[in-house]
Design a protein around this motif. Structure first.
Motif, PDB file in Angstrom:
ATOM      1  N   UNK A 100      42.281  37.851  31.045  1.00 30.10           N
ATOM      2  CA  UNK A 100      42.047  39.102  31.756  1.00 30.10           C
ATOM      3  C   UNK A 100      40.824  39.803  31.187  1.00 30.10           C
ATOM      4  N   UNK A 101      39.902  40.190  32.070  1.00 32.72           N
ATOM      5  CA  UNK A 101      38.701  40.900  31.640  1.00 32.72           C
ATOM      6  C   UNK A 101      38.460  42.103  32.528  1.00 32.72           C
ATOM      7  N   UNK A 102      38.232  43.239  31.921  1.00 32.90           N
ATOM      8  CA  UNK A 102      37.783  44.410  32.661  1.00 32.90           C
ATOM      9  C   UNK A 102      36.859  45.225  31.762  1.00 32.90           C
ATOM     10  N   UNK A 103      35.549  45.062  32.001  1.00 34.27           N
ATOM     11  CA  UNK A 103      34.561  45.657  31.101  1.00 34.27           C
ATOM     12  C   UNK A 103      34.256  47.127  31.356  1.00 34.27           C
ATOM     13  N   UNK A 104      34.997  47.788  32.241  1.00 31.02           N
ATOM     14  CA  UNK A 104      34.681  49.184  32.560  1.00 31.02           C
ATOM     15  C   UNK A 104      33.203  49.335  32.891  1.00 31.02           C
TER      16      UNK A 104
END
Length: 126
Positions: free
Chosen positions: A92-96
């Motif tokens: 899971x990746x969410x770099x904002x």
């Protein structure tokens, strides 16, 4: 078991392409998670084929330029894991949007990140 339908994800904040914000190497944390996530057994069972309780591992709040390296570290770790069931963990990746934080003005620096999904994908698979 009361936890059979619970999906646990762990998200880590990284300051660069291999290190958490506190300075710990991502690989060290992944090793620790594998060692402690005994699934439905006790950690002393030496049975590495139990389904892990942690269903996903990822990274948030990171600079988009590190996406490919962080993805590679987590994926490689899962492939090398002693437990084949851990290969099934989601990444899971969410770099904002990867924007830089301007602490002096307490704001995100506009235009410093990546808000286009296609551009994000290019950083991961280039």
């Amino acid at each position: 078991d009361d936890n059979d339908d619970v999906a646990i994800w762990i998200s880590l904040a990284c300051k660069d392409d291999q290190t958490l914000n506190d300075g710990t190497l991502l690989t060290e944390v992944l090793d620790t998670i594998d060692r402690l996530d005994c699934g439905t057994s006790t950690c002393n069972d030496n049975d590495n084929d139990n389904e892990p309780l942690i269903h996903g591992i990822g990274v948030n709040c990171f600079d988009i330029q590190h996406a490919k390296s962080l993805t590679s570290i987590i994926a490689s770790h899962q492939i090398k894991s002693k437990s084949k069931s851990q290969w099934n963990r989601a990444i899971v990746f969410y770099p904002n949007s990867g924007e830089e934080w301007d602490a002096a003005n307490e704001t995100w620096l506009e235009g410093s990140g990546c808000s286009d999904p296609n551009e994000f994908a290019e950083h991961v698979v280039d």
